[in-house]
Every structure is written in C-alpha cells, then in structure tokens.
Motif scaffolding. Sequence first.
Motif, PDB file in Angstrom:
ATOM      1  N   ASN A   1      16.110   4.652   6.321  1.00 42.81           N
ATOM      2  CA  ASN A   1      15.676   4.897   4.946  1.00 42.81           C
ATOM      3  C   ASN A   1      14.170   4.683   4.773  1.00 42.81           C
ATOM      4  N   LEU A   2      13.588   3.760   5.533  1.00 46.41           N
ATOM      5  CA  LEU A   2      12.139   3.587   5.482  1.00 46.41           C
ATOM      6  C   LEU A   2      11.431   4.829   6.014  1.00 46.41           C
ATOM      7  N   CYS A   3      11.970   5.419   7.082  1.00 46.46           N
ATOM      8  CA  CYS A   3      11.371   6.646   7.626  1.00 46.46           C
ATOM      9  C   CYS A   3      11.496   7.798   6.641  1.00 46.46           C
ATOM     10  N   ALA A   4      12.622   7.871   5.938  1.00 51.19           N
ATOM     11  CA  ALA A   4      12.780   8.890   4.900  1.00 51.19           C
ATOM     12  C   ALA A   4      11.763   8.671   3.780  1.00 51.19           C
ATOM     13  N   PHE A   5      11.493   7.421   3.465  1.00 51.39           N
ATOM     14  CA  PHE A   5      10.501   7.066   2.439  1.00 51.39           C
ATOM     15  C   PHE A   5       9.097   7.508   2.872  1.00 51.39           C
ATOM     16  N   ILE A   6       8.725   7.238   4.134  1.00 51.53           N
ATOM     17  CA  ILE A   6       7.421   7.666   4.655  1.00 51.53           C
ATOM     18  C   ILE A   6       7.340   9.189   4.708  1.00 51.53           C
ATOM     19  N   LEU A   7       8.446   9.834   5.065  1.00 52.49           N
ATOM     20  CA  LEU A   7       8.498  11.299   5.082  1.00 52.49           C
ATOM     21  C   LEU A   7       8.221  11.855   3.691  1.00 52.49           C
ATOM     22  N   LEU A   8       8.834  11.249   2.687  1.00 55.08           N
ATOM     23  CA  LEU A   8       8.624  11.691   1.305  1.00 55.08           C
ATOM     24  C   LEU A   8       7.164  11.527   0.895  1.00 55.08           C
ATOM     25  N   ILE A   9       6.562  10.394   1.233  1.00 54.26           N
ATOM     26  CA  ILE A   9       5.143  10.175   0.936  1.00 54.26           C
ATOM     27  C   ILE A   9       4.298  11.259   1.599  1.00 54.26           C
ATOM     28  N   GLY A  10       4.602  11.555   2.859  1.00 55.66           N
ATOM     29  CA  GLY A  10       3.849  12.580   3.580  1.00 55.66           C
ATOM     30  C   GLY A  10       3.971  13.945   2.933  1.00 55.66           C
TER      31      GLY A  10
ATOM     32  N   TYR B   1       6.406   4.964  12.356  1.00 57.65           N
ATOM     33  CA  TYR B   1       6.080   5.513  11.042  1.00 57.65           C
ATOM     34  C   TYR B   1       5.195   6.752  11.106  1.00 57.65           C
ATOM     35  N   PHE B   2       4.297   6.829  12.124  1.00 58.67           N
ATOM     36  CA  PHE B   2       3.317   7.910  12.132  1.00 58.67           C
ATOM     37  C   PHE B   2       3.972   9.270  12.375  1.00 58.67           C
ATOM     38  N   LEU B   3       5.056   9.303  13.136  1.00 58.18           N
ATOM     39  CA  LEU B   3       5.789  10.557  13.340  1.00 58.18           C
ATOM     40  C   LEU B   3       6.247  11.121  12.003  1.00 58.18           C
ATOM     41  N   TRP B   4       6.869  10.288  11.177  1.00 56.52           N
ATOM     42  CA  TRP B   4       7.421  10.764   9.911  1.00 56.52           C
ATOM     43  C   TRP B   4       6.331  11.057   8.891  1.00 56.52           C
ATOM     44  N   LEU B   5       5.221  10.340   8.981  1.00 53.50           N
ATOM     45  CA  LEU B   5       4.086  10.624   8.112  1.00 53.50           C
ATOM     46  C   LEU B   5       3.505  11.998   8.425  1.00 53.50           C
ATOM     47  N   VAL B   6       3.267  12.276   9.711  1.00 55.38           N
ATOM     48  CA  VAL B   6       2.694  13.567  10.114  1.00 55.38           C
ATOM     49  C   VAL B   6       3.650  14.712   9.785  1.00 55.38           C
ATOM     50  N   LEU B   7       4.940  14.489  10.011  1.00 58.27           N
ATOM     51  CA  LEU B   7       5.926  15.518   9.665  1.00 58.27           C
ATOM     52  C   LEU B   7       5.854  15.832   8.170  1.00 58.27           C
ATOM     53  N   GLY B   8       5.804  14.797   7.344  1.00 59.37           N
ATOM     54  CA  GLY B   8       5.721  15.009   5.908  1.00 59.37           C
ATOM     55  C   GLY B   8       4.428  15.701   5.499  1.00 59.37           C
ATOM     56  N   LEU B   9       3.312  15.283   6.096  1.00 57.64           N
ATOM     57  CA  LEU B   9       2.027  15.920   5.790  1.00 57.64           C
ATOM     58  C   LEU B   9       2.068  17.407   6.123  1.00 57.64           C
TER      59      LEU B   9
ATOM     60  N   THR C   1       0.830  -1.211   0.000  1.00 55.16           N
ATOM     61  CA  THR C   1       0.000   0.000   0.000  1.00 55.16           C
ATOM     62  C   THR C   1       0.858   1.252   0.000  1.00 55.16           C
ATOM     63  N   TRP C   2       1.904   1.275   0.832  1.00 53.60           N
ATOM     64  CA  TRP C   2       2.794   2.450   0.863  1.00 53.60           C
ATOM     65  C   TRP C   2       3.483   2.645  -0.487  1.00 53.60           C
ATOM     66  N   ILE C   3       3.934   1.553  -1.091  1.00 53.64           N
ATOM     67  CA  ILE C   3       4.608   1.659  -2.386  1.00 53.64           C
ATOM     68  C   ILE C   3       3.641   2.165  -3.450  1.00 53.64           C
ATOM     69  N   PHE C   4       2.402   1.658  -3.427  1.00 52.91           N
ATOM     70  CA  PHE C   4       1.393   2.115  -4.390  1.00 52.91           C
ATOM     71  C   PHE C   4       1.114   3.614  -4.207  1.00 52.91           C
ATOM     72  N   ILE C   5       0.999   4.046  -2.951  1.00 49.51           N
ATOM     73  CA  ILE C   5       0.781   5.476  -2.678  1.00 49.51           C
ATOM     74  C   ILE C   5       1.943   6.297  -3.232  1.00 49.51           C
ATOM     75  N   ALA C   6       3.168   5.827  -2.992  1.00 49.79           N
ATOM     76  CA  ALA C   6       4.356   6.560  -3.455  1.00 49.79           C
ATOM     77  C   ALA C   6       4.378   6.671  -4.976  1.00 49.79           C
ATOM     78  N   VAL C   7       4.051   5.585  -5.669  1.00 50.03           N
ATOM     79  CA  VAL C   7       4.057   5.587  -7.136  1.00 50.03           C
ATOM     80  C   VAL C   7       3.010   6.563  -7.675  1.00 50.03           C
ATOM     81  N   MET C   8       1.806   6.522  -7.090  1.00 53.03           N
ATOM     82  CA  MET C   8       0.736   7.427  -7.542  1.00 53.03           C
ATOM     83  C   MET C   8       1.101   8.884  -7.282  1.00 53.03           C
ATOM     84  N   LEU C   9       1.692   9.152  -6.110  1.00 50.77           N
ATOM     85  CA  LEU C   9       2.083  10.525  -5.783  1.00 50.77           C
ATOM     86  C   LEU C   9       3.223  10.997  -6.674  1.00 50.77           C
TER      87      LEU C   9
END
Length: 381
Positions: free
Chosen positions: A90-99, A357-365, A40-48
């Motif tokens: 690197n996974l946290c950086a990936f979630i940050l980028l998605i956010g 993961y939620f910390l880096w997601l919220v930061l990115g958002l 799901t995260w990878i699909f979100i990243a590709v679409m974004l």
Amino acid sequence: MVSKKNFYTGLIVIACVFCNLSQMPNLMESGIISLAYSGTWIFIAVMLLIDRRTLKWQYLLLPIVFDVICLGGRFLGKSYFSSDLFRPINLCAFILLIGIWAGTYLDYTNLKKISFAFITSALAVAIYLYFNIFRGVDWGGSGYLYGSKNSAGQIFLVAIILIATQFLQYNKVLSAFAMIFFAAFIIMMKSRASILTLLIVIIYFILFILKKKIHKVIGIVILVATLIIIFTNAELYNLYIKEIILNNKDINDLTAVTSNRDLHVEYFKANFGMYWFSGTGGTYLESMPLAVLMSYGILGGIPVLLFSLQPLYIGFKYIRDKRYRLFCVLIIALSITMWINGIFEEQSPFGPGVKCYFLWLVLGLFIGYRDSTNKLLYYER
C-alpha cells in the motif's frame, strides 16, 4: 513566484534525500528521519490532491482489489492486515499515486534533478559507511559488516542505473568512476542478491540499450573476460567466489550458502497445497513470490504478483515510442533490479523500508507525464 513544476520537484528531491539518508546506521533507528520523509511525502500528496482532484483508478486497481480481498479475509479469520507485505504494497501504491499526480507537471529535466539528488544522497551514505564501517577492516574475510546490506545495495544499484541512463553521456569519466565506486561497495557489503542483479542489469544494458553492434561486442567481450579471469585466478576466485558469494561457507552446505532459503522453498512445497486458495494470512518466506502465494493464496496473491509486474509491463509497452524511451529504459531496469531481488527477499519490489520507493515514483511520474503530453497533443490538433 515558484512554479508548480519547481515546487514539486524540490519537494520530491527533499523526500528522496531523506529516504536515502535513512540508511545511515546512526539515522536508521531515528524516528526523526522517518518522520521527515514520511511527513514530506504526505505533504506532497496533500498539495497534489488539492491541485489535481482527479485519480487514475486503472493504475491502482490491483492494490485496491488486494485491499478488498484483505478486508474480506477478516470474515474468513485471516490476518492479512498484519502480514509483512500488506503495508509495503500500500505504501508503494501511495508513492505511485504521488508520482502520477506530480508527473502531470514534471518532465525529463525535472526527472534528472530528482535523479541527481538520489545519486548524491546515495553517495553520501556510501562514503559514511566506508569511513565508519569498512575502512581498515578485512571485509573479505569477515562476515557481514553492515546488517542492512540488501537495502543499501538496492539503493546503490538504483544510483548506478540512474547514472548509466541519464548522466554517462555527458561526463563519461566522472560517471564511470561513480558507477565503479557504487559497484565496489555492493561487493564489499557482500549483498549477493544485489551482485547477481548488477550482473543481469549489465547484460540487459549491453544487449538491449547499447545501439551500435561494436559496442555490444566490446561489452560482451569485457564481461566474459572479467568472469574468466575471476574463475581462473586463484586469488580473485578466493575473494569473489569463496569470500563474497559464498561468504566463507562450505559450498556443499546448501542451507548455509543460501542462508536457509532452501528450507523456505521446502516449506512452501510441503505446505502450499493446504493453503493454495486463500493462504495462511501471513507467512515469512525469503522469496517474494513464495511469500505472496503462501500468505494470500491465489485469491490475493495473483493481484499482488500482477501489481509487482506492472512497471515491467508498462515499460515494455511504451519503450518503442521515442518520446518515452528514457523513462521506459529506466523503469525496465529498475523493475528487473527489484524483481530479481524479490526472488531472494520477502518484500521486494515493495520493500522493506525505502529500498524500492524510487521504482514506483518513476513509474508514476511516467504515467502522469505521458497522460499530460497526450492531452497536449490532442489539444494542439
């Protein structure tokens, strides 16, 4: 036709639910649930990526520098790529980028929907653990009943923070009940790092989030009174201090009480001088700052430590702006939670697993939301 705002909100909700449900014991070792949230995260990243086609390099500069150092370390004979922290960082950086990408479409309303999904899925995990592990068991007199207590404890702490910052004002009774339930479960699991973090987060909210002085005074009085009662009541002292905090261990045995963490500190003190510049390439120590410095030295350790503090820096930088206060309060609270946990755990605020993961997601958002609102204000001028 579904708007991009609702589309990405729905996808992130699904990813968060999968991540949290992976903490259920019967799903923890399942490759299916891991594939579900990873996919799901990878699909979100590709679409974004298709939608955005831009990248805010400045927010990802530190992990990129770290990766370059790790690549260069191959020529020094260092095994940075196989170290415990390389993948989580690197996974946290990936979630940050998605956010960051998703934040250009989402706002506070969407954040609340995502937060509600996080809380309800965390609640599902807690209820499952209660009925399948803790119900009818002397959890106080027993050892650790749930092996992943620290990961689950962090998720429950995040749920408490989300309730306090976004839902408490709308339904105080239900919100208070939910927060008490999560807090009680953290205590039952004997997740000592989470218990300490919970106490510090409560102090943070009392001193810096409550606006009225009378509310601050009431909060401090309740907190101090609770601690006094625990330390002066023999039964409560035995339960909370001896059975939970000390886990029925001899207070004079520092190694037992700290679960060998004092030995890790001694190891760091004895050996860091030999590896201070480039590190060992990967050393397991139950303290993120010590593990980072021992594994990567100051060469790779400084970028990692700065990256771990980036959410706290950004939160404090923009908290005075009323437009972003909710985001920043949330980011600061989450960052404090994860970083304090990192003092006692090897990988927080980067991992292990899904607990951070939620910390880096919220930061990115927030970064994406702030950039988009600033552009809107610019064009309106």
